[in-house]
Design an enzyme around this catalytic site. Sequence first.
Site, PDB file in Angstrom:
ATOM      1  N   GLU A 106       7.158 -53.544 -18.062  1.00 25.97           N
ATOM      2  CA  GLU A 106       6.642 -52.301 -18.946  1.00 25.97           C
ATOM      3  C   GLU A 106       6.164 -52.738 -20.206  1.00 25.97           C
ATOM      4  O   GLU A 106       5.267 -51.777 -20.757  1.00 25.97           O
ATOM      5  CB  GLU A 106       7.607 -51.105 -18.886  1.00 25.97           C
ATOM      6  N   CYS A 151      12.683 -54.253  -5.950  1.00 26.94           N
ATOM      7  CA  CYS A 151      12.591 -53.412  -6.994  1.00 26.94           C
ATOM      8  C   CYS A 151      11.041 -53.212  -7.038  1.00 26.94           C
ATOM      9  O   CYS A 151      10.275 -54.242  -7.030  1.00 26.94           O
ATOM     10  CB  CYS A 151      13.128 -53.980  -8.364  1.00 26.94           C
ATOM     11  N   HIS A 165       9.122 -52.784  -9.344  1.00 33.89           N
ATOM     12  CA  HIS A 165       8.092 -53.611 -10.476  1.00 33.89           C
ATOM     13  C   HIS A 165       7.957 -54.914  -9.835  1.00 33.89           C
ATOM     14  O   HIS A 165       7.168 -55.490 -10.683  1.00 33.89           O
ATOM     15  CB  HIS A 165       9.243 -53.513 -11.716  1.00 33.89           C
ATOM     16  N   CYS A 205      11.329 -45.967  -4.468  1.00 30.02           N
ATOM     17  CA  CYS A 205      12.135 -46.752  -5.557  1.00 30.02           C
ATOM     18  C   CYS A 205      13.009 -47.323  -4.397  1.00 30.02           C
ATOM     19  O   CYS A 205      13.806 -46.735  -3.631  1.00 30.02           O
ATOM     20  CB  CYS A 205      12.541 -45.389  -6.408  1.00 30.02           C
ATOM     21  N   ASP A 245       8.707 -42.461  -6.955  1.00 30.01           N
ATOM     22  CA  ASP A 245       9.597 -43.475  -7.473  1.00 30.01           C
ATOM     23  C   ASP A 245      10.227 -43.102  -8.860  1.00 30.01           C
ATOM     24  O   ASP A 245       9.932 -42.016  -9.292  1.00 30.01           O
ATOM     25  CB  ASP A 245       8.666 -44.815  -8.073  1.00 30.01           C
ATOM     26  N   SER A 246      11.106 -43.895  -9.527  1.00 34.74           N
ATOM     27  CA  SER A 246      11.844 -43.570 -10.727  1.00 34.74           C
ATOM     28  C   SER A 246      10.687 -43.640 -11.748  1.00 34.74           C
ATOM     29  O   SER A 246      11.097 -42.892 -12.784  1.00 34.74           O
ATOM     30  CB  SER A 246      13.024 -44.317 -10.967  1.00 34.74           C
TER      31      SER A 246
HETATM   32  N1  DGL Z   1      11.757 -47.911  -9.242  1.00 37.49           N
HETATM   33  C1  DGL Z   1      13.371 -48.873  -9.389  1.00 37.49           C
HETATM   34  C2  DGL Z   1      13.539 -49.608  -8.233  1.00 37.49           C
HETATM   35  O1  DGL Z   1      12.557 -49.955  -7.133  1.00 37.49           O
HETATM   36  C3  DGL Z   1      13.323 -49.749 -10.404  1.00 37.49           C
HETATM   37  C4  DGL Z   1      13.252 -48.876 -11.721  1.00 37.49           C
HETATM   38  C5  DGL Z   1      14.470 -48.098 -12.149  1.00 37.49           C
HETATM   39  O2  DGL Z   1      15.679 -48.475 -12.410  1.00 37.49           O
HETATM   40  O3  DGL Z   1      14.295 -46.902 -12.351  1.00 37.49           O
HETATM   41  O4  DGL Z   1      14.744 -49.746  -7.937  1.00 37.49           O
END
Ligand code: DGL
Length: 267
Positions: free
Chosen positions: A152, A184, A186, A73, A10-11
């Site tokens: 976060e 997303c 999160h 992600c 993931d990012s």
């Molecule tokens: N993990 C990213 C997503 O699911 C969200 C956070 C980001 O912008 O990197 O799109």
Amino acid sequence: MDNRPIGIFDSGVGGLTVAKEIMSRLKNEEVVYFGDTARLPYGSKSKETITKFSFQDVRFLLSKNVKAVIIACNTASANSFEAIKEKFDIPVFGVVSPGAAAAARATKNGRIGVIATTGTVKSGAYEKAIHNIDSGLNVISKACPLFVPLVEEGWADDEITYLTARKYISSLIDDGVDTIVMGCTHYPLLYKCLKKVAGDGVLLVNPAEETTKAVEEFLDGNDMFREGGGAPSHSFFVSDSTDMFEKICLDALGRKFLADKIDIEGY
Ligand code: DGL
């Protein structure tokens, strides 16, 4: 039988919501998780940058001898899934197609909302995937860039997050959606808030659930489940400070794991 771990990237740390689904449904599988916390967010970056970062993330997971890669992600799945699939000789799973399938199945009135990062909304990937299933479905997408920093910050249940959610989601509700894809990683951590704001008549879809089913089916069909080998031992890696990982890990997985910091630029 294949006792190698499943790789998830993931990012950042939001992808732990995907790891949670994998770990709770595929209890005997081992997970190697990488969160690119040094280069988060991906959601505001270009397709080229997201793809470049994703390639490095996959190379890191391959160095851990994984048997499959899950792109947790949404932004990377939406922008780079095809490129990753083409580049690497390993089974790859994104979250967009499974999320789209779950939403298309769930809607009763044919009106689906998608909430996601700007990068995911811009890619049009959810619309495309939903229309591939049924071109008659109505898809209304909304970028919600403030949700990631609110999670976060630890404000998932704060008044300010409820206000933000109302601002973002009210247009979808006015448009009559009965299903919203939490597009997303999160957003499942905002479930309580989103549910309250969207109301009982709206179903919230977590793409991670359907993705996990697809991975399970694949492992089963290819005789690739981990067998024996004792209790699974998961490993977690991030590319920057491990503080945020530890905070979100407790929220997402309900228990403490430690992460190691690695230099992702070297992959
Ligand atoms: N993990 C990213 C997503 O699911 C969200 C956070 C980001 O912008 O990197 O799109």
